[in-house]
Write an enzyme that holds these catalytic residues in place. Structure first.
Site, PDB file in Angstrom:
ATOM      1  N   VAL A 126       0.843  -1.193   0.000  1.00 28.81           N
ATOM      2  CA  VAL A 126       0.000   0.000   0.000  1.00 28.81           C
ATOM      3  C   VAL A 126       0.881   1.247   0.000  1.00 28.81           C
ATOM      4  CG1 VAL A 126      -1.659   1.355   1.347  1.00 28.81           C
ATOM      5  CG2 VAL A 126      -1.885  -1.135   1.258  1.00 28.81           C
TER       6      VAL A 126
ATOM      7  N   ALA B 156       4.450   4.195   2.879  1.00 22.94           N
ATOM      8  CA  ALA B 156       3.947   2.933   2.305  1.00 22.94           C
ATOM      9  C   ALA B 156       4.098   1.835   3.344  1.00 22.94           C
ATOM     10  CB  ALA B 156       4.731   2.570   1.056  1.00 22.94           C
ATOM     11  N   LYS B 157       3.498   0.718   3.086  1.00 29.71           N
ATOM     12  CA  LYS B 157       3.717  -0.472   3.920  1.00 29.71           C
ATOM     13  C   LYS B 157       3.321  -1.685   3.118  1.00 29.71           C
ATOM     14  CE  LYS B 157       5.031  -0.943   8.280  1.00 29.71           C
ATOM     15  NZ  LYS B 157       5.809   0.065   9.018  1.00 29.71           N
ATOM     16  N   GLY B 158       3.907  -2.816   3.472  1.00 30.87           N
ATOM     17  CA  GLY B 158       3.527  -4.070   2.831  1.00 30.87           C
ATOM     18  C   GLY B 158       3.307  -5.122   3.889  1.00 30.87           C
TER      19      GLY B 158
ATOM     20  N   ASP C 192      10.148  -4.909   8.718  1.00 30.53           N
ATOM     21  CA  ASP C 192       9.153  -4.580   9.739  1.00 30.53           C
ATOM     22  C   ASP C 192       8.989  -5.865  10.563  1.00 30.53           C
ATOM     23  OD1 ASP C 192       7.174  -2.268  10.430  1.00 30.53           O
ATOM     24  OD2 ASP C 192       5.942  -4.049  10.559  1.00 30.53           O
TER      25      ASP C 192
END
Ligand code: GLU
Length: 424
Positions: free
Chosen positions: A68, A113-115, A154
């Site tokens: 995202v 962003a992040k996944g 993360d």
């Protein structure tokens, strides 16, 4: 069919609802225009991919992954990739939004962003983890890139996972692309100081907060929840600064010793056994008991929503340092505020990781690598400046540190959006 007990998610509330409610409150306090709030409330792009993986036993398991991008007004989007069974699209969206604020507060030229991949990395073999990572990378290969979106570690991912992402991306491009991912191992273009950077940034924030209160870190006690990348190094740094770390925990056990936990022994035990369970000279307590211990500093460094309206009124720490993203819910925030607890919010307190990710990206683009002392000194400059700005805004406006930090950040993103204009 036998009934299998469904594992309980750590997410009691929808984290994206929380993130958006926080944004609306910040917008009211800082008078940010409604149209802009509407833009910033949404994520620019959310990609869902299926990730089929050949398992070691010959079966195929199909995992679900997300990437995202929340916002790119201030630069390419940046943020980690989480491997955890509780990952949801809304969790990834909230984490992406928080990354936008974090990068803006630090003044580094990134959006957020992040996944995430829904999986339990502890139950996968190393080769399964590699295949999952390479396939997930292939599925999002058009979304990421050094000028576009740059992943990092993360919860549940580490340098090895970043190495596979780097390699998969580079093999597809036909040449090594150092800037595509950060948190890489040193041998392939990682940055000195990146591994400890999140915890080091947290330490700088605690140090600055203690100085503001005319306190002394070497006379303080601390409890650190989580013994992953952030919690383990933060416990070590606090111990090195002379604070007494009386409790630590991981996902299997929480441990207490009023005279101080032997942090070096805890590191060695975790490395050898993969868990803190069985560490000598510490008594087992519950995860809930750790949160309400009578300590000066409480550092939740694992997952979201560990301090809620259920336990907030029992918290006895005077400083909470959010090593994790979103560990305190808004309802708990309000209770803690009434009690006068100083909360060092996630976007400030755990930003050290992305700051040194920025340094790693710059070093990779220039193919020129810095000394560790240089990395740490520059990290100190950026985090301390952000702390000072947040502190001053909080004092001037008589608002909590979280509101001040988000306010500074959201204003910066709003200004960038106005300056660029809404396309077309
Ligand atoms: N996952 C980390 C965070 O939440 C680091 C992100 C990065 O270095 O890009 O801040």
């Amino acid at each position: 069919m036998t009934a299998v007990e469904a594992p309980v998610s750590h997410l009691h509330e929808n984290p994206f609802d929380i993130a958006r409610a926080q944004l609306r409150r910040v917008a009211e306090t800082f008078d940010i225009e409604r149209n802009l709030v509407d833009v910033l409330s949404q994520c620019k792009k959310a990609v869902e991919v299926s990730v089929p993986v050949s398992m070691d036993d010959g079966t195929t398991h199909v995992f679900t992954g997300y990437r995202v991008t929340h916002n790119i007004a201030r630069g390419p989007s940046k943020g980690g990739i989480r491997y955890h069974p509780d990952v949801t699209l809304d969790e990834v969206k909230s984490l992406a939004m928080w990354m936008t604020w974090k990068c803006a507060l630090m003044g580094i030229p990134f959006g957020g962003a992040k996944g995430g991949v829904i999986c339990n990395p502890k139950k996968l073999s190393r080769s399964e983890l590699e295949r999952l990572t390479r396939r997930y990378t292939s599925e999002i290969i058009n979304e990421i890139g050094p000028e576009k979106d740059i992943p990092a570690p993360d919860v549940g991912t580490d340098g090895s996972v970043m190495a596979w992402i780097f390699d998969t991306y580079s093999m597809n491009k036909g040449h090594s692309v150092l800037g595509v991912v950060t948190g890489k191992p040193l041998t392939i273009g990682g940055s000195l100081g990146r591994e400890e950077a999140t915890a080091r940034g947290s330490l700088f924030c605690i140090r600055d907060a203690v100085a503001k209160q005319d306190g002394r870190l070497d006379q303080m006690t601390a409890a650190v929840q989580g013994f992953g990348n952030v919690g383990s190094f933060l416990a070590k740094f606090l111990h090195e600064e002379g604070a007494k770390v009386v409790a630590v925990s991981d996902s299997t056990v929480a441990l207490h010793n009023a005279n101080g936990i032997d942090i070096h022994a805890a590191f060695a035990h975790k490395r050898e056994h993969g868990t803190l369970r069985g560490l000598a000279n510490a008594e087992e307590i519950t995860a809930d008991e750790l949160i309400v211990l009578d300590v000066d500093v409480l550092a939740p460094c694992a997952l979201e929503q560990v301090i809620t309206e259920r336990n907030a009124d029992q918290v006895r720490a005077s400083i909470i340092c959010e090593g994790a993203n979103g560990p305190v819910t808004p309802r708990a925030d309000a209770i803690l505020e009434d009690k006068g607890v100083l909360i060092l919010p996630d976007v400030l307190a755990n930003a050290g990781g992305v700051v040194v990710s920025y340094f790693e990206w710059v070093q990779g683009l220039q193919e020129y690598f810095w000394k560790e002392a240089e990395v740490n000194a520059k990290l100190n400059d950026i985090v301390s400046r952000a702390f000072e700005e947040t502190w001053e805004t909080a004092q001037e406006r008589e608002i909590p540190m979280r509101m001040a930090a988000y306010g500074i950040a959201v204003r910066r993103v709003a200004e960038a959006t106005i300056t660029r204009g809404i396309y077309p």
